[in-house]
Design a protein around this motif. Structure first.
Motif, PDB file in Angstrom:
ATOM      1  N   GLU A 108       0.936  -1.256  -0.032  1.00 39.31           N
ATOM      2  CA  GLU A 108       0.176  -0.006   0.183  1.00 39.31           C
ATOM      3  C   GLU A 108       0.897   1.147   0.060  1.00 39.31           C
ATOM      4  OE1 GLU A 108      -4.182   2.023   1.878  1.00 39.31           O
ATOM      5  OE2 GLU A 108      -3.570  -0.256   1.966  1.00 39.31           O
ATOM      6  N   SER A 109       1.930   1.230   0.904  1.00 43.46           N
ATOM      7  CA  SER A 109       2.706   2.450   0.611  1.00 43.46           C
ATOM      8  C   SER A 109       3.491   2.544  -0.504  1.00 43.46           C
ATOM      9  CB  SER A 109       3.991   2.264   1.760  1.00 43.46           C
ATOM     10  OG  SER A 109       4.928   3.154   1.956  1.00 43.46           O
ATOM     11  N   GLY A 110       3.813   1.486  -1.245  1.00 41.34           N
ATOM     12  CA  GLY A 110       4.476   1.652  -2.553  1.00 41.34           C
ATOM     13  C   GLY A 110       3.410   2.075  -3.588  1.00 41.34           C
ATOM     14  N   ALA A 111       2.061   1.560  -3.436  1.00 41.99           N
ATOM     15  CA  ALA A 111       1.121   2.063  -4.500  1.00 41.99           C
ATOM     16  C   ALA A 111       0.895   3.762  -4.249  1.00 41.99           C
ATOM     17  CB  ALA A 111      -0.249   1.342  -4.117  1.00 41.99           C
ATOM     18  N   LEU A 112       0.945   4.045  -2.977  1.00 39.74           N
ATOM     19  CA  LEU A 112       0.770   5.494  -2.767  1.00 39.74           C
ATOM     20  C   LEU A 112       1.861   6.361  -3.426  1.00 39.74           C
ATOM     21  CD1 LEU A 112      -0.385   5.551   0.788  1.00 39.74           C
ATOM     22  CD2 LEU A 112      -1.969   6.033  -1.377  1.00 39.74           C
ATOM     23  N   LEU A 113       3.036   5.398  -3.402  1.00 40.88           N
ATOM     24  CA  LEU A 113       4.243   6.109  -3.961  1.00 40.88           C
ATOM     25  C   LEU A 113       4.167   6.370  -5.426  1.00 40.88           C
ATOM     26  CD1 LEU A 113       7.215   7.407  -3.862  1.00 40.88           C
ATOM     27  CD2 LEU A 113       7.898   4.871  -3.937  1.00 40.88           C
ATOM     28  N   ILE A 114       3.733   5.254  -6.173  1.00 42.67           N
ATOM     29  CA  ILE A 114       3.662   5.356  -7.606  1.00 42.67           C
ATOM     30  C   ILE A 114       2.432   6.064  -8.132  1.00 42.67           C
ATOM     31  CG2 ILE A 114       5.044   2.935  -7.933  1.00 42.67           C
ATOM     32  CD1 ILE A 114       2.052   1.882  -8.302  1.00 42.67           C
ATOM     33  N   MET A 115       1.544   6.312  -7.150  1.00 46.75           N
ATOM     34  CA  MET A 115       0.465   7.447  -7.543  1.00 46.75           C
ATOM     35  C   MET A 115       0.938   8.718  -7.623  1.00 46.75           C
ATOM     36  SD  MET A 115      -2.624   5.666  -5.391  1.00 46.75           S
ATOM     37  CE  MET A 115      -4.140   6.346  -6.224  1.00 46.75           C
ATOM     38  N   ALA A 116       1.884   9.031  -6.599  1.00 46.48           N
ATOM     39  CA  ALA A 116       2.544  10.272  -6.582  1.00 46.48           C
ATOM     40  C   ALA A 116       3.347  10.482  -7.689  1.00 46.48           C
ATOM     41  CB  ALA A 116       3.256  10.376  -5.097  1.00 46.48           C
ATOM     42  N   TYR A 117       4.019   9.574  -8.082  1.00 45.06           N
ATOM     43  CA  TYR A 117       4.778   9.626  -9.240  1.00 45.06           C
ATOM     44  C   TYR A 117       3.976   9.861 -10.602  1.00 45.06           C
ATOM     45  CZ  TYR A 117       7.822   8.101 -13.046  1.00 45.06           C
ATOM     46  OH  TYR A 117       8.695   8.099 -14.216  1.00 45.06           O
ATOM     47  N   ASP A 118       2.838   9.057 -10.607  1.00 45.83           N
ATOM     48  CA  ASP A 118       1.844   9.433 -11.716  1.00 45.83           C
ATOM     49  C   ASP A 118       1.733  10.968 -11.831  1.00 45.83           C
ATOM     50  OD1 ASP A 118      -0.287   8.482 -13.717  1.00 45.83           O
ATOM     51  OD2 ASP A 118      -1.284   9.757 -12.265  1.00 45.83           O
ATOM     52  N   ARG A 119       1.075  11.474 -10.584  1.00 48.25           N
ATOM     53  CA  ARG A 119       0.708  12.876 -10.583  1.00 48.25           C
ATOM     54  C   ARG A 119       2.016  13.785 -10.991  1.00 48.25           C
ATOM     55  NH1 ARG A 119      -3.365  13.969 -12.372  1.00 48.25           N
ATOM     56  NH2 ARG A 119      -2.768  11.781 -13.189  1.00 48.25           N
ATOM     57  N   PHE A 120       2.913  13.540 -10.458  1.00 49.34           N
ATOM     58  CA  PHE A 120       4.369  14.212 -10.764  1.00 49.34           C
ATOM     59  C   PHE A 120       4.465  14.270 -12.397  1.00 49.34           C
ATOM     60  CE2 PHE A 120       8.817  13.998 -11.811  1.00 49.34           C
ATOM     61  CZ  PHE A 120       9.369  15.271 -11.612  1.00 49.34           C
ATOM     62  N   ILE A 121       4.591  13.199 -13.171  1.00 52.23           N
ATOM     63  CA  ILE A 121       4.627  13.282 -14.476  1.00 52.23           C
ATOM     64  C   ILE A 121       3.456  13.918 -15.197  1.00 52.23           C
ATOM     65  CG2 ILE A 121       4.859  11.822 -16.545  1.00 52.23           C
ATOM     66  CD1 ILE A 121       7.322  11.667 -14.722  1.00 52.23           C
ATOM     67  N   ALA A 122       2.437  13.788 -14.692  1.00 51.23           N
ATOM     68  CA  ALA A 122       0.998  14.309 -15.369  1.00 51.23           C
ATOM     69  C   ALA A 122       1.107  15.907 -15.296  1.00 51.23           C
ATOM     70  CB  ALA A 122      -0.271  13.988 -14.735  1.00 51.23           C
ATOM     71  N   ILE A 123       1.636  16.401 -14.202  1.00 54.88           N
ATOM     72  CA  ILE A 123       1.789  17.820 -14.051  1.00 54.88           C
ATOM     73  C   ILE A 123       2.921  18.686 -14.591  1.00 54.88           C
ATOM     74  CG2 ILE A 123       1.576  19.742 -12.129  1.00 54.88           C
ATOM     75  CD1 ILE A 123      -0.415  18.076 -10.779  1.00 54.88           C
ATOM     76  N   SER A 125       5.276  17.129 -16.316  1.00 55.23           N
ATOM     77  CA  SER A 125       5.659  16.792 -17.809  1.00 55.23           C
ATOM     78  C   SER A 125       4.675  16.195 -18.486  1.00 55.23           C
ATOM     79  CB  SER A 125       6.995  15.811 -17.618  1.00 55.23           C
ATOM     80  OG  SER A 125       7.972  16.216 -17.109  1.00 55.23           O
ATOM     81  N   PRO A 126       3.405  17.008 -18.790  1.00 52.95           N
ATOM     82  CA  PRO A 126       2.341  16.493 -19.530  1.00 52.95           C
ATOM     83  C   PRO A 126       2.712  16.050 -20.923  1.00 52.95           C
ATOM     84  CG  PRO A 126       2.108  18.864 -19.260  1.00 52.95           C
ATOM     85  CD  PRO A 126       3.433  18.427 -18.378  1.00 52.95           C
ATOM     86  N   LEU A 127       3.332  16.588 -21.524  1.00 51.42           N
ATOM     87  CA  LEU A 127       3.585  16.580 -22.990  1.00 51.42           C
ATOM     88  C   LEU A 127       4.355  14.971 -23.223  1.00 51.42           C
ATOM     89  CD1 LEU A 127       4.657  19.799 -24.578  1.00 51.42           C
ATOM     90  CD2 LEU A 127       2.514  19.034 -24.432  1.00 51.42           C
ATOM     91  N   ILE A 128       4.930  14.499 -22.177  1.00 51.01           N
ATOM     92  CA  ILE A 128       5.679  13.145 -22.647  1.00 51.01           C
ATOM     93  C   ILE A 128       5.069  12.187 -21.656  1.00 51.01           C
ATOM     94  CG2 ILE A 128       7.631  14.245 -23.429  1.00 51.01           C
ATOM     95  CD1 ILE A 128       8.929  13.570 -20.634  1.00 51.01           C
ATOM     96  N   TYR A 129       3.924  12.312 -20.819  1.00 54.27           N
ATOM     97  CA  TYR A 129       3.299  11.449 -20.049  1.00 54.27           C
ATOM     98  C   TYR A 129       3.128  10.150 -20.674  1.00 54.27           C
ATOM     99  CZ  TYR A 129      -0.291   9.663 -16.631  1.00 54.27           C
ATOM    100  OH  TYR A 129      -0.993   8.797 -16.036  1.00 54.27           O
TER     101      TYR A 129
END
Length: 309
Positions: A108-123, A125-129
Motif C-alpha cells: 500500500e505504501s508503494g502504491a501511494l508512491l507510484i500514484m504520486a509519481y503518476d501525478r508528478f509526471i502528469a503535471i 511533464s504532461p507532453l511526455i506523460y
C-alpha cells in the motif's frame, strides 16, 4: 495436549472488559467491512469495465483498492472472535495472517508512491506523460511494488514461524501481528526487532519522503502557471491522492508510536488504534476517489444507469 508446544495454536482476544458491548462492536465492524468490500470492489469493477479508466492513474488506483481488500481479509477472524468466541488460531494460520498484513502494508505504501509519481509526471511533464508511463512500464512498476512487499517481509515471518513459544499463547488482538506474536517467543529475537526498523526506514519512511518531494516539485510547477484557474485545476487532481496518503500515514504512524512507546497507554488504546489502521484507509480510499474524481463519478453513474434499464 500438544506434543510440540511451539506449534500449538495461539489464542486471540477482542476487547477485554468490553464483552457486554460485543454485539454493537461486531455490528459496526460488519457494516464497515461491508462498505470496504463494496467500495473497493466497485472501484476494481469500474476500472476493469470502463475503457475511459484504462489509464495509468486508475491502474495504480486498482492496486490500492486490491491491497485494501487484502488487508481486511483479517476481518472474518475478528468477527469470529466477537460473534462466536472462536479465539483459537493455528500456528501456521497466524504466521500467514501476519505475513499478509505486513506485506500488504508495504504494498500500500508503494502504491501511494507510484500514484504520486503518476501525478508528478502528469503535471510536471504532461507532453511526455504517455511516452513515460506506457502500459508495459505500468505493469513492471506494479509487479515491482508487489514483489517488494511480498519478498521483503519473508525473513521475519520465516523466523517467526520457527521460534519456540513456551510462554502464554494469548495475543492482545483479534488478529495476528508480528510485533504481538514475537513477544511470546522463547528465543533470541534481536533480528526480529532490528529488521522491521530497517524495513520501515527503507520502505515507509523512504516512500513518504519521495511522496513529499514529488509534491514539492508539483507545487513549484503549479506556482509557475500564470492562470489561477489552471493552478486550481492542476492541484485538484492531487487532492484525492493527498487525502489517501494522509489516511494511511497518519494511522500507521499512530499505530507504530503506540506499539513502540505506548508502554503506559491503556491497552484498549492499542487495540483501537490497530482497528483504525486496518479499517480507516480501506474504508475512506474509495469514498475519497468517488467524491473527488469526476471520471469515477461518471463511471458509477453509468453503472447505476445500466442497472436501472
Amino acid at each position: 495436549m500438544w506434543s510440540n508446544i511451539s506449534t500449538a495454536p495461539f489464542l486471540l482476544t477482542g476487547f477485554p472488559g468490553l464483552e457486554i458491548f460485543y454485539p454493537w462492536i461486531s455490528f459496526s465492524f460488519f457494516v464497515i467491512y461491508g462498505f470496504v468490500i463494496l467500495g473497493n470492489g466497485t472501484l476494481l469493477f469500474l476500472i476493469r469495465e470502463d475503457r475511459t479508466l484504462h489509464e495509468p492513474m486508475y491502474y495504480f488506483l486498482a492496486i490500492l483498492a486490491a491491497t485494501d481488500l487484502g488487508v481486511t481479509l483479517t476481518m472474518p477472524t475478528v468477527l469470529g472472535v466477537l460473534w462466536l468466541d472462536h479465539r483459537e488460531i493455528s500456528h501456521g494460520a497466524c504466521c500467514f495472517q501476519a505475513y499478509l498484513i505486513h506485506s500488504l502494508s508495504i504494498v500500500e505504501s508503494g502504491a501511494l508512491l507510484i500514484m504520486a509519481y503518476d501525478r508528478f509526471i502528469a503535471i510536471c511533464s504532461p507532453l511526455i506523460y504517455t511516452s513515460i508511463l506506457t502500459n508495459a512500464k505500468v505493469v513492471k512498476i506494479g509487479l515491482g511494488i508487489l514483489m517488494r512487499g511480498f519478498i521483503l517481509i519473508v525473513p521475519i515471518i520465516v523466523t517467526l514461524s520457527r521460534f519456540p513459544y513456551c510462554r502464554s499463547r494469548v495475543l492482545s488482538h483479534a488478529f495476528c501481528l508480528h510485533q504481538d506474536v514475537i513477544k511470546l517467543a522463547c528465543a533470541d529475537i534481536t533480528f526480529n526487532r532490528i529488521y522491521p526498523i530497517v524495513l520501515v526506514s527503507l520502505t515507509g519512511f523512504l516512500d513518504s519522503v519521495l511522496i513529499l518531494t514529488s509534491y514539492i516539485l508539483i507545487l513549484k510547477t503549479v506556482m509557475g502557471i500564470a492562470s489561477g484557474k489552471e493552478q486550481a485545476k492542476a492541484l485538484n487532481t492531487c487532492v484525492s491522492h493527498i487525502s489517501c496518503v494522509l489516511a494511511f500515514y497518519v494511522t500507521v504512524t499512530g499505530l507504530t508510536l503506540i506499539h513502540r512507546f505506548g508502554k503506559y497507554v491503556p491497552h484498549v488504546v492499542h487495540i483501537i488504534m490497530s482497528y483504525v489502521y486496518f479499517l480507516f484507509p480501506p474504508l475512506m480510499n474509495p469514498i475519497i476517489y468517488s467524491i473527488k474524481t469526476k471520471q469515477i463519478q461518471n463511471g458509477i453513474n453509468r453503472l447505476l444507469s445500466f442497472h436501472r434499464i
